[in-house]
Write a protein that holds these residues in place. Structure first.
Motif, PDB file in Angstrom:
ATOM      1  N   LEU A  76     -10.901   3.657  -8.549  1.00 49.47           N
ATOM      2  CA  LEU A  76     -10.329   2.907  -9.659  1.00 49.47           C
ATOM      3  C   LEU A  76      -9.145   2.089  -9.177  1.00 49.47           C
ATOM      4  O   LEU A  76      -8.321   2.570  -8.397  1.00 49.47           O
ATOM      5  N   LYS A  77      -9.078   0.845  -9.619  1.00 40.51           N
ATOM      6  CA  LYS A  77      -7.933  -0.005  -9.295  1.00 40.51           C
ATOM      7  C   LYS A  77      -7.394  -0.594 -10.592  1.00 40.51           C
ATOM      8  O   LYS A  77      -8.154  -1.113 -11.399  1.00 40.51           O
ATOM      9  N   THR A  78      -6.074  -0.490 -10.755  1.00 38.77           N
ATOM     10  CA  THR A  78      -5.397  -1.072 -11.907  1.00 38.77           C
ATOM     11  C   THR A  78      -4.516  -2.220 -11.435  1.00 38.77           C
ATOM     12  O   THR A  78      -4.318  -2.410 -10.231  1.00 38.77           O
ATOM     13  N   ILE A  79      -3.940  -2.941 -12.381  1.00 36.63           N
ATOM     14  CA  ILE A  79      -3.051  -4.052 -12.035  1.00 36.63           C
ATOM     15  C   ILE A  79      -1.910  -3.583 -11.142  1.00 36.63           C
ATOM     16  O   ILE A  79      -1.488  -4.312 -10.241  1.00 36.63           O
ATOM     17  N   GLU A  80      -1.452  -2.358 -11.341  1.00 36.15           N
ATOM     18  CA  GLU A  80      -0.370  -1.841 -10.510  1.00 36.15           C
ATOM     19  C   GLU A  80      -0.782  -1.688  -9.048  1.00 36.15           C
ATOM     20  O   GLU A  80       0.074  -1.709  -8.164  1.00 36.15           O
ATOM     21  N   GLY A  81      -2.065  -1.556  -8.793  1.00 34.32           N
ATOM     22  CA  GLY A  81      -2.560  -1.361  -7.441  1.00 34.32           C
ATOM     23  C   GLY A  81      -2.791  -2.636  -6.659  1.00 34.32           C
ATOM     24  O   GLY A  81      -3.157  -2.585  -5.483  1.00 34.32           O
ATOM     25  N   LEU A  82      -2.570  -3.793  -7.272  1.00 35.78           N
ATOM     26  CA  LEU A  82      -2.807  -5.047  -6.554  1.00 35.78           C
ATOM     27  C   LEU A  82      -1.684  -5.412  -5.599  1.00 35.78           C
ATOM     28  O   LEU A  82      -1.919  -6.044  -4.581  1.00 35.78           O
ATOM     29  N   VAL A  83      -0.463  -5.047  -5.919  1.00 34.11           N
ATOM     30  CA  VAL A  83       0.670  -5.342  -5.040  1.00 34.11           C
ATOM     31  C   VAL A  83       0.556  -4.467  -3.797  1.00 34.11           C
ATOM     32  O   VAL A  83       0.396  -3.258  -3.894  1.00 34.11           O
ATOM     33  N   GLU A  87       4.028  -7.336  -1.713  1.00 35.04           N
ATOM     34  CA  GLU A  87       3.487  -8.692  -1.845  1.00 35.04           C
ATOM     35  C   GLU A  87       2.476  -8.746  -2.982  1.00 35.04           C
ATOM     36  O   GLU A  87       1.602  -7.879  -3.085  1.00 35.04           O
ATOM     37  N   LEU A  88       2.578  -9.777  -3.811  1.00 36.73           N
ATOM     38  CA  LEU A  88       1.601  -9.968  -4.874  1.00 36.73           C
ATOM     39  C   LEU A  88       0.244 -10.304  -4.283  1.00 36.73           C
ATOM     40  O   LEU A  88       0.141 -10.912  -3.213  1.00 36.73           O
ATOM     41  N   ASP A  89      -0.790  -9.918  -4.983  1.00 33.53           N
ATOM     42  CA  ASP A  89      -2.150 -10.283  -4.624  1.00 33.53           C
ATOM     43  C   ASP A  89      -2.301 -11.800  -4.808  1.00 33.53           C
ATOM     44  O   ASP A  89      -1.627 -12.393  -5.666  1.00 33.53           O
ATOM     45  N   PRO A  90      -3.169 -12.454  -4.043  1.00 35.10           N
ATOM     46  CA  PRO A  90      -3.385 -13.894  -4.222  1.00 35.10           C
ATOM     47  C   PRO A  90      -3.750 -14.274  -5.664  1.00 35.10           C
ATOM     48  O   PRO A  90      -3.370 -15.363  -6.126  1.00 35.10           O
ATOM     49  N   VAL A  91      -4.437 -13.409  -6.368  1.00 37.56           N
ATOM     50  CA  VAL A  91      -4.788 -13.713  -7.765  1.00 37.56           C
ATOM     51  C   VAL A  91      -3.520 -13.735  -8.614  1.00 37.56           C
ATOM     52  O   VAL A  91      -3.323 -14.652  -9.423  1.00 37.56           O
ATOM     53  N   GLN A  92      -2.652 -12.767  -8.426  1.00 41.04           N
ATOM     54  CA  GLN A  92      -1.397 -12.743  -9.168  1.00 41.04           C
ATOM     55  C   GLN A  92      -0.551 -13.978  -8.843  1.00 41.04           C
ATOM     56  O   GLN A  92       0.011 -14.612  -9.743  1.00 41.04           O
TER      57      GLN A  92
END
Length: 165
Positions: A76-83, A87-92
């Motif tokens: 499972l991946k949530t928005i909190e797991g993108l950083v 560093e922010l994810d390219p999508v963010q």
């Protein structure tokens, strides 16, 4: 373990987790109330608006209609797991750069749907983007900026892959 609780084992944002949940709780409830991951928003609680979208086994799902026991053994991946490493994810990054963020309520779900799309196809056409985001409603941002952000994120991902080659 209490008789009205069930034990779940899963991977959350890259980390192994074991928790006890009530079998009738939704994934969204568990994320927000039990795991304190409030980036996953609750809105319609019927799977219609997409504000609660997370990535479950590489697919975007509306967590308000997934029962918590269904995630046993899953990734499972949530928005909190993108950083990653601060560093922010390219999508963010692209959502910020393209002005695709307005009030922000729907944005975590939009970003997660976009992330799931770009993991599968990092060069989507506009129709692909529209289809991937069809389950996400936004009441205040222009969808054109969101589409531009997803297109831009795809380009950033492709450029990063090309730089590694």
């Amino acid at each position: 373990m209490s008789t009205d609780l069930i034990e779940l084992h899963f991977t959350l944002n890259g980390e192994r987790k074991t928790i006890e949940v009530k079998p009738y709780h939704t994934l969204a409830q568990v994320l927000r109330d039990q795991l304190d991951l409030t980036g996953t928003k609750l809105c319609c609680e019927e799977g219609e608006c997409g504000a609660c979208t997370v990535i479950l086994n590489e697919k975007a799902v509306t967590s308000c209609i997934v029962l918590a026991p269904e995630i046993n053994g899953c990734e499972l991946k949530t928005i909190e797991g993108l950083v990653q490493d601060g560093e922010l994810d390219p999508v963010q990054e692209a959502f910020i750069e393209k002005g695709a963020v307005q009030c922000g309520y729907c944005i975590p779900g939009m970003i997660m749907s976009a992330k799931a799309l770009l993991q599968e196809n990092n060069d989507p056409c506009e129709a692909d983007i529209r289809e991937a985001l069809a389950g996400n409603l936004c009441r205040c941002a222009g969808y054109y900026r969101i589409i531009d952000a997803v297109t831009s994120a795809g380009k950033q991902i492709r450029d990063a892959i090309a730089a590694k080659s």
